[in-house]
Write a protein that holds these residues in place. Sequence first.
Motif, PDB file in Angstrom:
ATOM      1  N   HIS A  78       0.836  -1.206   0.000  1.00 42.43           N
ATOM      2  CA  HIS A  78       0.000   0.000   0.000  1.00 42.43           C
ATOM      3  C   HIS A  78       0.876   1.264   0.000  1.00 42.43           C
ATOM      4  N   GLY A  79       1.988   1.199   0.698  1.00 36.34           N
ATOM      5  CA  GLY A  79       2.919   2.331   0.683  1.00 36.34           C
ATOM      6  C   GLY A  79       3.460   2.595  -0.714  1.00 36.34           C
ATOM      7  N   GLU A  80       3.818   1.523  -1.422  1.00 30.56           N
ATOM      8  CA  GLU A  80       4.308   1.660  -2.799  1.00 30.56           C
ATOM      9  C   GLU A  80       3.199   2.188  -3.712  1.00 30.56           C
ATOM     10  N   PHE A  81       1.982   1.709  -3.496  1.00 31.17           N
ATOM     11  CA  PHE A  81       0.841   2.212  -4.265  1.00 31.17           C
ATOM     12  C   PHE A  81       0.662   3.711  -4.033  1.00 31.17           C
ATOM     13  N   GLU A  82       0.652   4.136  -2.785  1.00 31.40           N
ATOM     14  CA  GLU A  82       0.458   5.558  -2.464  1.00 31.40           C
ATOM     15  C   GLU A  82       1.549   6.418  -3.102  1.00 31.40           C
ATOM     16  N   LYS A  83       2.800   5.973  -3.030  1.00 32.14           N
ATOM     17  CA  LYS A  83       3.896   6.739  -3.640  1.00 32.14           C
ATOM     18  C   LYS A  83       3.713   6.841  -5.153  1.00 32.14           C
ATOM     19  N   ALA A  84       3.377   5.727  -5.790  1.00 34.02           N
ATOM     20  CA  ALA A  84       3.209   5.728  -7.247  1.00 34.02           C
ATOM     21  C   ALA A  84       2.017   6.583  -7.664  1.00 34.02           C
ATOM     22  N   TYR A  85       0.925   6.503  -6.920  1.00 36.40           N
ATOM     23  CA  TYR A  85      -0.273   7.282  -7.245  1.00 36.40           C
ATOM     24  C   TYR A  85      -0.010   8.774  -7.046  1.00 36.40           C
ATOM     25  N   ASP A  86       0.672   9.131  -5.964  1.00 40.77           N
ATOM     26  CA  ASP A  86       1.020  10.532  -5.728  1.00 40.77           C
ATOM     27  C   ASP A  86       1.924  11.079  -6.826  1.00 40.77           C
ATOM     28  N   LYS A  87       2.862  10.262  -7.273  1.00 41.77           N
ATOM     29  CA  LYS A  87       3.766  10.680  -8.342  1.00 41.77           C
ATOM     30  C   LYS A  87       2.981  10.961  -9.626  1.00 41.77           C
ATOM     31  N   PHE A  88       2.039  10.073  -9.950  1.00 37.94           N
ATOM     32  CA  PHE A  88       1.205  10.293 -11.133  1.00 37.94           C
ATOM     33  C   PHE A  88       0.369  11.557 -10.969  1.00 37.94           C
ATOM     34  N   LYS A  89      -0.269  11.744  -9.817  1.00 36.67           N
ATOM     35  CA  LYS A  89      -1.119  12.927  -9.609  1.00 36.67           C
ATOM     36  C   LYS A  89      -0.317  14.214  -9.748  1.00 36.67           C
ATOM     37  N   LYS A  90       0.884  14.236  -9.208  1.00 29.18           N
ATOM     38  CA  LYS A  90       1.731  15.429  -9.342  1.00 29.18           C
ATOM     39  C   LYS A  90       2.058  15.698 -10.807  1.00 29.18           C
ATOM     40  N   TYR A  91       2.401  14.641 -11.525  1.00 33.69           N
ATOM     41  CA  TYR A  91       2.679  14.769 -12.956  1.00 33.69           C
ATOM     42  C   TYR A  91       1.450  15.323 -13.680  1.00 33.69           C
ATOM     43  N   TYR A  92       0.285  14.739 -13.438  1.00 36.68           N
ATOM     44  CA  TYR A  92      -0.930  15.142 -14.145  1.00 36.68           C
ATOM     45  C   TYR A  92      -1.313  16.582 -13.807  1.00 36.68           C
ATOM     46  N   HIS A  93      -1.265  16.925 -12.529  1.00 38.79           N
ATOM     47  CA  HIS A  93      -1.624  18.284 -12.102  1.00 38.79           C
ATOM     48  C   HIS A  93      -0.683  19.332 -12.693  1.00 38.79           C
ATOM     49  N   SER A  94       0.572  18.954 -12.899  1.00 39.20           N
ATOM     50  CA  SER A  94       1.535  19.923 -13.431  1.00 39.20           C
ATOM     51  C   SER A  94       1.358  20.167 -14.932  1.00 39.20           C
ATOM     52  N   ARG A  95       0.625  19.301 -15.616  1.00 40.47           N
ATOM     53  CA  ARG A  95       0.485  19.421 -17.072  1.00 40.47           C
ATOM     54  C   ARG A  95      -0.936  19.723 -17.549  1.00 40.47           C
ATOM     55  N   HIS A  96      -1.871  19.835 -16.611  1.00 38.46           N
ATOM     56  CA  HIS A  96      -3.260  20.095 -16.968  1.00 38.46           C
ATOM     57  C   HIS A  96      -3.833  21.180 -16.069  1.00 38.46           C
ATOM     58  N   ALA A  97      -4.500  22.136 -16.693  1.00 40.53           N
ATOM     59  CA  ALA A  97      -5.095  23.242 -15.937  1.00 40.53           C
ATOM     60  C   ALA A  97      -6.281  22.742 -15.134  1.00 40.53           C
ATOM     61  N   PRO A  98      -6.434  23.258 -13.918  1.00 42.14           N
ATOM     62  CA  PRO A  98      -7.578  22.834 -13.107  1.00 42.14           C
ATOM     63  C   PRO A  98      -8.893  23.299 -13.713  1.00 42.14           C
ATOM     64  N   ALA A  99      -9.921  22.525 -13.494  1.00 41.03           N
ATOM     65  CA  ALA A  99     -11.256  22.898 -13.971  1.00 41.03           C
ATOM     66  C   ALA A  99     -11.829  23.964 -13.066  1.00 41.03           C
ATOM     67  N   VAL A 100     -12.593  24.849 -13.648  1.00 41.85           N
ATOM     68  CA  VAL A 100     -13.287  25.869 -12.873  1.00 41.85           C
ATOM     69  C   VAL A 100     -14.760  25.476 -12.880  1.00 41.85           C
ATOM     70  N   HIS A 101     -15.247  25.041 -11.737  1.00 47.14           N
ATOM     71  CA  HIS A 101     -16.619  24.543 -11.663  1.00 47.14           C
ATOM     72  C   HIS A 101     -17.634  25.636 -11.335  1.00 47.14           C
ATOM     73  N   TYR A 102     -17.139  26.761 -10.856  1.00 43.56           N
ATOM     74  CA  TYR A 102     -18.045  27.850 -10.536  1.00 43.56           C
ATOM     75  C   TYR A 102     -17.266  29.163 -10.568  1.00 43.56           C
ATOM     76  N   LYS A 103     -17.993  30.226 -10.701  1.00 42.53           N
ATOM     77  CA  LYS A 103     -17.356  31.543 -10.665  1.00 42.53           C
ATOM     78  C   LYS A 103     -17.915  32.288  -9.466  1.00 42.53           C
ATOM     79  N   LEU A 104     -17.032  32.911  -8.746  1.00 42.23           N
ATOM     80  CA  LEU A 104     -17.443  33.714  -7.607  1.00 42.23           C
ATOM     81  C   LEU A 104     -17.976  35.053  -8.100  1.00 42.23           C
ATOM     82  N   LYS A 105     -19.104  35.441  -7.577  1.00 44.22           N
ATOM     83  CA  LYS A 105     -19.649  36.758  -7.917  1.00 44.22           C
ATOM     84  C   LYS A 105     -19.326  37.685  -6.772  1.00 44.22           C
ATOM     85  N   VAL A 106     -18.699  38.791  -7.113  1.00 43.46           N
ATOM     86  CA  VAL A 106     -18.284  39.733  -6.096  1.00 43.46           C
ATOM     87  C   VAL A 106     -19.162  40.951  -6.135  1.00 43.46           C
TER      88      VAL A 106
END
Length: 129
Positions: free
Chosen positions: A101-129
Motif C-alpha cells: 500500500h505504501g508503494e501504491f500511495e507513492k506511485a499514485y502521488d507521483k502520477f497525480k503530481k505529474y498530471y496536475h503539473s500538465r493540466h489546468a484545473p477545472a473551474v466549476h463555478y465563478k465567484l460573484k463579487v
Amino acid sequence: MTRIEAINQFKELRKGQPFDEKTLVRWLSDFEGQVYSEVILTHKDSEGIIYKPFSRLDKSYESDKNLPLLIPEPYSKVYIYYLLSQADFHLNERERYVYSHGEFEKAYDKFKKYYHSRHAPAVHYKLKV
C-alpha cells in the motif's frame, strides 16, 4: 498498459493467489473510477477522456480487456501496486499490505503530481463579487 496486461503482471508476481479474474477486474475498474473522478475530471481538458467501467460479466469484456488504462507509462505500475495492496488487504497479510500500500500511495502521488503539473484545473463555478 492495458487492463489484461495489469492483471497478467499481477498474476505473475503473485503466483497461486486465490482471486479470480472477475475480482481483479472489479478492483481495477473501481480504481479506474477513482482516478477518473479524483484526477481527470478535476481538470479543464477532461471532456475528451472517457471512462468506461469494465466488467468480467458482460460481453464487451473480451474486446475491452485490451483497452489502455487511464494512467500512462511510466506511471502505470500504480495499477500493479494497487492490485497487490488489495490482495494483501483481503488476505490479511498485514506486513505485505503495509509495504504494497505504501508503494501504491507513492506511485499514485507521483502520477497525480505529474498530471496536475500538465493540466489546468477545472473551474466549476465563478465567484460573484
